[in-house]
Design a protein around this motif. Structure first.
Motif, PDB file in Angstrom:
ATOM      1  N   LYS A   1       0.838  -1.198   0.000  1.00 15.46           N
ATOM      2  CA  LYS A   1       0.000   0.000   0.000  1.00 15.46           C
ATOM      3  C   LYS A   1       0.877   1.253   0.000  1.00 15.46           C
ATOM      4  O   LYS A   1       0.593   2.221  -0.720  1.00 15.46           O
ATOM      5  CB  LYS A   1      -0.914  -0.003   1.227  1.00 15.46           C
ATOM      6  CG  LYS A   1      -1.899   1.146   1.241  1.00 15.46           C
ATOM      7  CD  LYS A   1      -2.863   0.999   2.434  1.00 15.46           C
ATOM      8  CE  LYS A   1      -3.880   2.134   2.432  1.00 15.46           C
ATOM      9  NZ  LYS A   1      -4.820   2.029   3.588  1.00 15.46           N
ATOM     10  N   GLU A   2       1.947   1.240   0.782  1.00 18.03           N
ATOM     11  CA  GLU A   2       2.861   2.384   0.822  1.00 18.03           C
ATOM     12  C   GLU A   2       3.523   2.581  -0.536  1.00 18.03           C
ATOM     13  O   GLU A   2       3.705   3.719  -0.995  1.00 18.03           O
ATOM     14  CB  GLU A   2       3.922   2.178   1.909  1.00 18.03           C
ATOM     15  CG  GLU A   2       3.374   2.270   3.327  1.00 18.03           C
ATOM     16  CD  GLU A   2       4.430   1.981   4.364  1.00 18.03           C
ATOM     17  OE1 GLU A   2       5.564   1.613   3.976  1.00 18.03           O
ATOM     18  OE2 GLU A   2       4.132   2.116   5.582  1.00 18.03           O
ATOM     19  N   ARG A   3       3.904   1.514  -1.193  1.00 11.63           N
ATOM     20  CA  ARG A   3       4.529   1.614  -2.507  1.00 11.63           C
ATOM     21  C   ARG A   3       3.580   2.222  -3.532  1.00 11.63           C
ATOM     22  O   ARG A   3       3.957   3.027  -4.372  1.00 11.63           O
ATOM     23  CB  ARG A   3       4.999   0.244  -2.995  1.00 11.63           C
ATOM     24  CG  ARG A   3       6.177  -0.320  -2.236  1.00 11.63           C
ATOM     25  CD  ARG A   3       6.572  -1.679  -2.804  1.00 11.63           C
ATOM     26  NE  ARG A   3       7.681  -2.265  -2.054  1.00 11.63           N
ATOM     27  CZ  ARG A   3       8.181  -3.473  -2.305  1.00 11.63           C
ATOM     28  NH1 ARG A   3       7.666  -4.210  -3.295  1.00 11.63           N
ATOM     29  NH2 ARG A   3       9.190  -3.949  -1.590  1.00 11.63           N
ATOM     30  N   SER A   4       2.313   1.803  -3.440  1.00 12.75           N
ATOM     31  CA  SER A   4       1.336   2.302  -4.402  1.00 12.75           C
ATOM     32  C   SER A   4       1.048   3.798  -4.222  1.00 12.75           C
ATOM     33  O   SER A   4       0.623   4.475  -5.151  1.00 12.75           O
ATOM     34  CB  SER A   4       0.046   1.511  -4.298  1.00 12.75           C
ATOM     35  OG  SER A   4      -0.583   1.735  -3.044  1.00 12.75           O
ATOM     36  N   GLU A   5       1.295   4.289  -3.013  1.00 11.13           N
ATOM     37  CA  GLU A   5       1.006   5.699  -2.720  1.00 11.13           C
ATOM     38  C   GLU A   5       2.190   6.600  -3.021  1.00 11.13           C
ATOM     39  O   GLU A   5       2.072   7.819  -2.946  1.00 11.13           O
ATOM     40  CB  GLU A   5       0.563   5.830  -1.268  1.00 11.13           C
ATOM     41  CG  GLU A   5      -0.773   5.168  -0.962  1.00 11.13           C
ATOM     42  CD  GLU A   5      -1.115   5.204   0.505  1.00 11.13           C
ATOM     43  OE1 GLU A   5      -0.224   5.568   1.314  1.00 11.13           O
ATOM     44  OE2 GLU A   5      -2.249   4.853   0.874  1.00 11.13           O
ATOM     45  N   GLN A   6       3.351   6.007  -3.284  1.00 10.67           N
ATOM     46  CA  GLN A   6       4.545   6.828  -3.543  1.00 10.67           C
ATOM     47  C   GLN A   6       4.517   7.412  -4.967  1.00 10.67           C
ATOM     48  O   GLN A   6       3.980   6.818  -5.876  1.00 10.67           O
ATOM     49  CB  GLN A   6       5.805   5.975  -3.346  1.00 10.67           C
ATOM     50  CG  GLN A   6       6.055   5.611  -1.886  1.00 10.67           C
ATOM     51  CD  GLN A   6       7.260   4.726  -1.718  1.00 10.67           C
ATOM     52  OE1 GLN A   6       7.886   4.281  -2.705  1.00 10.67           O
ATOM     53  NE2 GLN A   6       7.639   4.475  -0.471  1.00 10.67           N
TER      54      GLN A   6
END
Length: 272
Positions: free
Chosen positions: A267-272
């Motif tokens: 999820k963090e990767r997708s938000e970067q």
């Protein structure tokens, strides 16, 4: 004894209309004066006789019409010359007859549907009997009718095949045990539901398999497991890796935390 014949008169006595009759006439005419078109509550409505009582008219609905106070009191006992009133009565009769015909058609259709429903239930009972040598009783048939409101005939037959093949046990006399038969029967709608969902979401079959692995090894939070696995799929989780985790984890908490950690990272990767 008097030998004089009594004199008879031809005067016809007016009978008061009942409240129910007045209401039926008003309702039929949409609470609208059929002479001038004014409607309640703008005008006071009355029921008028098309053919006056004084001229032999009766209180049948076909001889009654909605009139406002002004139009009714102005007409008196004269015969109506307005052909539109007669035409309106004819049209109303045609409409009533058409409604009757359509109601009869609906009733015939409902009887046909009931016959089809009965045949469908009987065919499902026959399918169950073929698989188990036992047939549902009246209570079971009621359950089948409920199934048919949710699932198609083919979905139910497919679920029957799966459920009775999987859950049915036989005793020494080669008869299906009552306990296993009831379980197989009760699982039919559940299997129908699962099969429908897996058709819409093909990956669900794998998730159910993973859940089954966990159930056989550790305690599982049933209200959370499928949501957790679907979230993992939404972030492209490697299901083979999840299966391996389900086979090797020490407990539910370990499995849950590892999957949640993966979801959090993705999820963090997708938000970067």
């Amino acid at each position: 004894m008097s030998k004089v014949n009594s004199k008879k008169t031809n005067t016809k006595k007016r009978k008061n209309l009942t409240k129910k009759t007045r209401f039926e006439v008003f309702k039929r005419d949409s609470f609208t004066c059929q002479y001038c078109g004014n409607a309640a509550p703008n005008v006071v409505l009355e029921v008028d006789h098309i053919k006056a009582v004084a001229n032999g008219g009766d209180n049948g609905l076909i001889n009654l019409i909605t009139s406002c106070f002004s139009c009714n009191r102005g007409k008196g006992a004269r015969k109506l010359d307005d052909n539109t009133v007669v035409e309106k009565q004819r049209q109303q009769l045609e409409e009533l007859n058409e409604r009757r015909i359509q109601l009869e058609m609906i009733m015939d259709w409902r009887r046909d549907v009931e016959d089809i429903d009965k045949i469908t239930v009987d065919m499902i009972c026959e399918a169950i009997s073929t698989k188990s040598q036992l047939s549902p009783n009246d209570s079971g048939k009621r359950d089948i009718r409920k199934w048919l409101k949710r699932y198609s005939f083919d979905e139910i037959l497919d679920a029957i095949d799966s459920s009775f093949s999987q859950y049915l046990d036989w005793d020494n006399d080669e008869e299906a045990t009552s306990e296993s038969w009831n379980k197989a029967f009760d699982y039919v709608p559940r299997i129908s539901s699962v099969k429908r969902r897996t058709k819409e979401k093909p990956y669900l079959r794998e998730l159910y398999y993973i859940r089954g692995i966990l159930r056989n090894r550790v305690y599982v939070n049933e209200s959370y497991i499928m949501d957790l696995l679907e979230d993992a799929v939404s972030y492209d989780a490697d299901l083979e890796g999840v299966k391996y985790l389900a086979k090797t984890c020490n407990n539910w908490t370990q499995f849950k935390e590892k999957v949640e950690d993966y979801i959090c990272v993705m999820k963090e990767r997708s938000e970067q």
